[in-house]
Structure formats: structure tokens, C-alpha cells
Design a protein around this motif. Structure first.
Motif, PDB file in Angstrom:
ATOM      1  N   SER A  90      89.443 -19.301 -46.611  1.00  0.00           N
ATOM      2  CA  SER A  90      88.149 -19.717 -47.159  1.00  0.00           C
ATOM      3  C   SER A  90      87.321 -18.547 -47.679  1.00  0.00           C
ATOM      4  O   SER A  90      86.333 -18.755 -48.377  1.00  0.00           O
ATOM      5  N   ALA A  91      87.711 -17.307 -47.394  1.00  0.00           N
ATOM      6  CA  ALA A  91      86.943 -16.141 -47.847  1.00  0.00           C
ATOM      7  C   ALA A  91      87.348 -15.701 -49.253  1.00  0.00           C
ATOM      8  O   ALA A  91      86.500 -15.481 -50.107  1.00  0.00           O
ATOM      9  N   ARG A  92      88.614 -15.464 -49.501  1.00  0.00           N
ATOM     10  CA  ARG A  92      89.174 -15.072 -50.804  1.00  0.00           C
ATOM     11  C   ARG A  92      88.432 -13.894 -51.426  1.00  0.00           C
ATOM     12  O   ARG A  92      87.806 -14.013 -52.468  1.00  0.00           O
ATOM     13  N   TRP A  93      88.528 -12.734 -50.779  1.00  0.00           N
ATOM     14  CA  TRP A  93      87.843 -11.561 -51.281  1.00  0.00           C
ATOM     15  C   TRP A  93      88.679 -10.310 -51.023  1.00  0.00           C
ATOM     16  O   TRP A  93      89.648 -10.346 -50.280  1.00  0.00           O
ATOM     17  N   ALA A  94      88.260  -9.207 -51.639  1.00  0.00           N
ATOM     18  CA  ALA A  94      88.889  -7.908 -51.433  1.00  0.00           C
ATOM     19  C   ALA A  94      87.875  -6.819 -51.752  1.00  0.00           C
ATOM     20  O   ALA A  94      86.847  -7.080 -52.378  1.00  0.00           O
ATOM     21  N   GLY A 123      90.473 -13.629 -61.735  1.00  0.00           N
ATOM     22  CA  GLY A 123      91.145 -14.582 -62.616  1.00  0.00           C
ATOM     23  C   GLY A 123      92.556 -14.885 -62.148  1.00  0.00           C
ATOM     24  O   GLY A 123      92.817 -15.881 -61.476  1.00  0.00           O
ATOM     25  N   THR A 124      93.478 -14.011 -62.441  1.00  0.00           N
ATOM     26  CA  THR A 124      94.902 -14.218 -62.168  1.00  0.00           C
ATOM     27  C   THR A 124      95.201 -14.421 -60.686  1.00  0.00           C
ATOM     28  O   THR A 124      95.921 -15.348 -60.314  1.00  0.00           O
ATOM     29  N   VAL A 125      94.667 -13.554 -59.838  1.00  0.00           N
ATOM     30  CA  VAL A 125      94.961 -13.625 -58.406  1.00  0.00           C
ATOM     31  C   VAL A 125      94.232 -14.787 -57.742  1.00  0.00           C
ATOM     32  O   VAL A 125      94.742 -15.407 -56.825  1.00  0.00           O
ATOM     33  N   GLY A 126      93.031 -15.101 -58.220  1.00  0.00           N
ATOM     34  CA  GLY A 126      92.291 -16.233 -57.678  1.00  0.00           C
ATOM     35  C   GLY A 126      91.353 -15.922 -56.532  1.00  0.00           C
ATOM     36  O   GLY A 126      91.002 -16.805 -55.745  1.00  0.00           O
ATOM     37  N   LEU A 127      90.909 -14.663 -56.434  1.00  0.00           N
ATOM     38  CA  LEU A 127      89.908 -14.347 -55.420  1.00  0.00           C
ATOM     39  C   LEU A 127      88.539 -14.823 -55.901  1.00  0.00           C
ATOM     40  O   LEU A 127      88.340 -15.069 -57.082  1.00  0.00           O
ATOM     41  N   HIS A 128      87.595 -14.919 -54.974  1.00  0.00           N
ATOM     42  CA  HIS A 128      86.241 -15.367 -55.297  1.00  0.00           C
ATOM     43  C   HIS A 128      85.243 -14.214 -55.343  1.00  0.00           C
ATOM     44  O   HIS A 128      84.248 -14.267 -56.049  1.00  0.00           O
ATOM     45  N   ARG A 129      85.529 -13.156 -54.589  1.00  0.00           N
ATOM     46  CA  ARG A 129      84.564 -12.058 -54.432  1.00  0.00           C
ATOM     47  C   ARG A 129      85.286 -10.718 -54.417  1.00  0.00           C
ATOM     48  O   ARG A 129      86.330 -10.583 -53.793  1.00  0.00           O
TER      49      ARG A 129
END
Length: 191
Positions: A90-94, A123-129
Motif C-alpha cells: 500500500s506504500a509504493r515508494w522509494a 510511470g513504468t515501475v508503478g510507484l506512487h511516491r
């Protein structure tokens, strides 16, 4: 995968980059030293060789936790950018960390590389932050996030061990919805 915009390229770090990487690091030891991450005494010994470093980064990359890249100017290695702490669910960040050779600083290479990688991640990887943490006195890195429009979200006291001590960092972020056209598009807009 290779990302490119004008003279600036970003590509995965390779084993065969060892000699060039070592030459660049040695030539820039004084320039990079004040900003260099270090391990606190209780963390043990760091990897002392290029092979050890790249081995660790590649293991983390295979687990989906990191992406180590070199920065290039006309295909010559001039720095490094690492995507760290990739978190899914649910986080999707790096977070991003980077350095550039003193000889190539101030040419817009770092902002372009950060924009390329951030666009790839969102975009490609699909992270949010995507997050970048910067020591308050690092004016060059503060200019990078300002140029790209990263938003400051706070101060993290004693955030990272750098140059032998725990250092405060200002934390900046960009969210997918903040950049519907991507960060590279911001670089191409007239001032």
C-alpha cells in the motif's frame, strides 16, 4: 534498461564499470567526502571493494529493493544514482541518492538524471511516491529538488550516518499526481 535525455544518460551499474568508477571516486574523494554515507561502528564493516559494493547492490536489486545506476554524459560515467528502500504494497515508494563528479557539477546532469529515474519509477515501475533526503547545508542538492519541484515534507533529525556522525536531513517528495506529464517535461519548459 537505459534512460536518456540529450547528453545525459542513466544506465544500470555493471561489473565492468569497476576501473572507471574507482578512478572517478578517487578523483572526487574530497568533493564527495562531506556528503558520504558511513556506517556507525555498531553496524560492522562496509564493503571495501567495488565487487563487494556491486554484489550487495545487485542482490538488493534482484529482491526488488534497489536499482543502482551510473550517470553518463555522452556515454562517459560521471556519477551514480541509486534507488533505495523500494517499498511495495500500500506504500509504493522509494528514495533516491546520488552523486556527481565535481568536473560535471552544475551542468544540469543531476536534475536530468533524477527526472529520468523518477519518471521511470512513477510511470513504468508503478510507484506512487519518490523521496529525496538532503542535508540542510547541501546547497547543490537543494537546488536539484527545487528545480524539479519536489515538495518539502519535513526535517528528519539524525536521519542518516554521514561523514562519521548522525546528520539531520530535509525530506522532499514527489507523488504521481504531482507530475502527470513527468519531471523531464518540467526541465523542457521555458523558465
Amino acid at each position: 534498461m537505459e534512460l536518456r535525455h540529450g547528453h545525459v544518460g542513466v544506465r544500470p551499474l555493471r561489473r565492468r564499470d569497476a576501473a572507471e568508477w574507482a578512478r572517478l571516486r578517487k578523483a572526487n574523494a574530497g568533493w564527495l567526502g562531506p556528503w558520504e554515507a558511513t556506517l556507525p561502528r555498531e553496524a560492522g564493516r562496509p564493503a571495501t571493494s567495488y565487487a563487494g559494493m556491486i554484489g550487495t547492490l545487485r542482490r538488493r536489486a534482484r529482491r526488488g529493493q534497489a536499482m543502482p545506476f551510473v550517470l553518463t554524459w555522452d556515454d562517459q560515467i560521471v556519477g551514480m544514482l541509486t534507488v533505495n528502500g523500494i517499498t511495495w504494497g500500500s506504500a509504493r515508494w522509494a528514495s533516491l541518492g546520488y552523486w556527481i563528479a565535481e568536473s560535471h557539477a552544475g551542468r544540469g546532469i543531476t536534475p536530468t538524471a533524477v527526472a529520468l529515474v523518477t519518471d521511470h519509477l512513477l510511470g513504468t515501475v508503478g510507484l506512487h511516491r519518490v523521496e529525496i533526503s538532503i542535508r540542510p547545508e547541501n546547497q547543490a542538492s537543494l537546488r536539484v529538488v527545487a528545480k524539479l519541484g519536489f515538495i518539502e515534507v519535513g526535517l528528519a533529525p539524525r536521519y542518516l550516518h554521514i561523514a562519521g556522525d548522525w546528520r539531520d536531513h530535509r525530506v522532499f517528495q514527489v507523488l504521481t499526481e504531482d507530475v502527470p506529464d513527468g519531471l523531464v517535461a518540467r526541465l523542457d519548459q521555458p523558465s
